[in-house]
Design a protein around this motif. Structure first.
Motif, PDB file in Angstrom:
ATOM      1  N   ARG A  12      -6.690  -0.736  -1.579  1.00  0.00           N
ATOM      2  CA  ARG A  12      -6.176  -2.033  -1.118  1.00  0.00           C
ATOM      3  C   ARG A  12      -5.912  -2.012   0.378  1.00  0.00           C
ATOM      4  NH1 ARG A  12      -1.502  -4.648  -3.802  1.00  0.00           N
ATOM      5  NH2 ARG A  12      -2.529  -6.505  -3.031  1.00  0.00           N
ATOM      6  N   GLU A  13      -5.319  -0.924   0.851  1.00  0.00           N
ATOM      7  CA  GLU A  13      -5.026  -0.820   2.283  1.00  0.00           C
ATOM      8  C   GLU A  13      -6.320  -0.831   3.089  1.00  0.00           C
ATOM      9  OE1 GLU A  13      -2.519   1.846   5.450  1.00  0.00           O
ATOM     10  OE2 GLU A  13      -3.231   2.828   3.636  1.00  0.00           O
ATOM     11  N   SER A  14      -7.303  -0.084   2.647  1.00  0.00           N
ATOM     12  CA  SER A  14      -8.578  -0.009   3.355  1.00  0.00           C
ATOM     13  C   SER A  14      -9.244  -1.384   3.432  1.00  0.00           C
ATOM     14  CB  SER A  14      -9.490   0.993   2.644  1.00  0.00           C
ATOM     15  OG  SER A  14     -10.733   1.049   3.271  1.00  0.00           O
ATOM     16  N   ALA A  15      -9.235  -2.120   2.329  1.00  0.00           N
ATOM     17  CA  ALA A  15      -9.851  -3.452   2.320  1.00  0.00           C
ATOM     18  C   ALA A  15      -9.106  -4.408   3.241  1.00  0.00           C
ATOM     19  CB  ALA A  15      -9.880  -3.992   0.893  1.00  0.00           C
ATOM     20  N   ALA A  16      -7.775  -4.344   3.233  1.00  0.00           N
ATOM     21  CA  ALA A  16      -6.988  -5.225   4.097  1.00  0.00           C
ATOM     22  C   ALA A  16      -7.231  -4.899   5.566  1.00  0.00           C
ATOM     23  CB  ALA A  16      -5.502  -5.108   3.764  1.00  0.00           C
ATOM     24  N   ARG A  17      -7.265  -3.622   5.884  1.00  0.00           N
ATOM     25  CA  ARG A  17      -7.504  -3.225   7.282  1.00  0.00           C
ATOM     26  C   ARG A  17      -8.919  -3.618   7.727  1.00  0.00           C
ATOM     27  NH1 ARG A  17      -3.241  -1.000   9.292  1.00  0.00           N
ATOM     28  NH2 ARG A  17      -1.820   0.229   8.016  1.00  0.00           N
ATOM     29  N   HIS A  60      -2.253  -9.186   5.753  1.00  0.00           N
ATOM     30  CA  HIS A  60      -0.928  -8.745   6.184  1.00  0.00           C
ATOM     31  C   HIS A  60       0.005  -8.577   4.986  1.00  0.00           C
ATOM     32  CE1 HIS A  60      -1.639  -8.872  10.465  1.00  0.00           C
ATOM     33  NE2 HIS A  60      -2.219 -10.053  10.328  1.00  0.00           N
ATOM     34  N   LEU A  61      -0.055  -9.524   4.048  1.00  0.00           N
ATOM     35  CA  LEU A  61       0.768  -9.417   2.840  1.00  0.00           C
ATOM     36  C   LEU A  61       0.369  -8.194   2.031  1.00  0.00           C
ATOM     37  CD1 LEU A  61       2.868 -10.490   0.824  1.00  0.00           C
ATOM     38  CD2 LEU A  61       1.013 -11.821  -0.212  1.00  0.00           C
ATOM     39  N   VAL A  62      -0.923  -7.979   1.886  1.00  0.00           N
ATOM     40  CA  VAL A  62      -1.397  -6.815   1.136  1.00  0.00           C
ATOM     41  C   VAL A  62      -0.866  -5.527   1.761  1.00  0.00           C
ATOM     42  CG1 VAL A  62      -3.444  -5.461   0.502  1.00  0.00           C
ATOM     43  CG2 VAL A  62      -3.441  -7.942   0.187  1.00  0.00           C
ATOM     44  N   LEU A  63      -0.901  -5.429   3.077  1.00  0.00           N
ATOM     45  CA  LEU A  63      -0.405  -4.221   3.737  1.00  0.00           C
ATOM     46  C   LEU A  63       1.100  -4.042   3.509  1.00  0.00           C
ATOM     47  CD1 LEU A  63      -2.437  -4.323   7.057  1.00  0.00           C
ATOM     48  CD2 LEU A  63      -2.775  -2.797   5.094  1.00  0.00           C
ATOM     49  N   ARG A  64       1.860  -5.136   3.522  1.00  0.00           N
ATOM     50  CA  ARG A  64       3.301  -5.029   3.247  1.00  0.00           C
ATOM     51  C   ARG A  64       3.540  -4.613   1.795  1.00  0.00           C
ATOM     52  NH1 ARG A  64       3.215  -9.768   6.440  1.00  0.00           N
ATOM     53  NH2 ARG A  64       3.433 -11.074   4.579  1.00  0.00           N
ATOM     54  N   GLU A  65       2.767  -5.182   0.863  1.00  0.00           N
ATOM     55  CA  GLU A  65       2.908  -4.808  -0.549  1.00  0.00           C
ATOM     56  C   GLU A  65       2.547  -3.345  -0.771  1.00  0.00           C
ATOM     57  OE1 GLU A  65       2.058  -9.035  -2.822  1.00  0.00           O
ATOM     58  OE2 GLU A  65       0.389  -7.654  -2.539  1.00  0.00           O
ATOM     59  N   ALA A  68       5.440  -1.218   0.418  1.00  0.00           N
ATOM     60  CA  ALA A  68       6.558  -1.251  -0.532  1.00  0.00           C
ATOM     61  C   ALA A  68       6.243  -0.423  -1.770  1.00  0.00           C
ATOM     62  CB  ALA A  68       6.871  -2.694  -0.914  1.00  0.00           C
ATOM     63  N   ALA A  69       5.030  -0.546  -2.282  1.00  0.00           N
ATOM     64  CA  ALA A  69       4.643   0.226  -3.468  1.00  0.00           C
ATOM     65  C   ALA A  69       4.638   1.725  -3.177  1.00  0.00           C
ATOM     66  CB  ALA A  69       3.266  -0.228  -3.972  1.00  0.00           C
ATOM     67  N   ARG A  70       4.198   2.100  -1.982  1.00  0.00           N
ATOM     68  CA  ARG A  70       4.214   3.528  -1.615  1.00  0.00           C
ATOM     69  C   ARG A  70       5.639   4.056  -1.531  1.00  0.00           C
ATOM     70  NH1 ARG A  70      -0.771   3.292   2.270  1.00  0.00           N
ATOM     71  NH2 ARG A  70      -2.332   4.007   0.792  1.00  0.00           N
TER      72      ARG A  70
END
Length: 122
Positions: A12-17, A60-65, A68-70
């Protein structure tokens, strides 16, 4: 289960970035454009449910989520690693049970992934 959740968060992080790295990305024909890391929506696209979904789930929301999940994942890992065999801590908090339940909850959104195990949520 921890490795599974970490791998999904990495995806998810990779896709958002990747979405943020292209300053002028466009969802072809949708009326949505990513400009400077912000979603720009043409008024004609606002009625489209898919467009609204993209707006509400931007990079940006995905990166914040993911962040938080991490943090939750790290706490769960510490509780499980440091567990001394007690079901309850002195303050009455069922740390190990809560940590295992939280890990199951963190894995649940990925239940359609081929490596997901349904017994993680029980």
């Amino acid at each position: 289960m921890v490795a599974f959740v970490k791998a999904r968060l990495d995806e998810r992080e990779s896709a958002a970035r990747a979405a943020l790295s292209d300053p002028a990305s466009t969802l072809t024909g949708s009326g949505v454009r990513l400009m400077g890391g912000q979603l720009a929506i043409m008024p004609s696209a606002m009625a489209d449910g898919l467009v609204q979904h993209f707006v509400l789930n931007g990079p940006h929301l995905v990166l914040r989520e993911v962040g938080a999940a991490r943090a939750m994942l790290d706490l769960c890992e510490r509780v499980i690693r440091d567990d001394d065999g007690h079901d309850y801590y002195s303050d009455g908090w069922a740390g190990l049970g809560v940590a295992k339940f939280a890990l199951g909850c963190l894995s649940a959104p990925y239940s359609d992934h081929p490596d997901y195990r349904p017994d993680w949520i029980s």
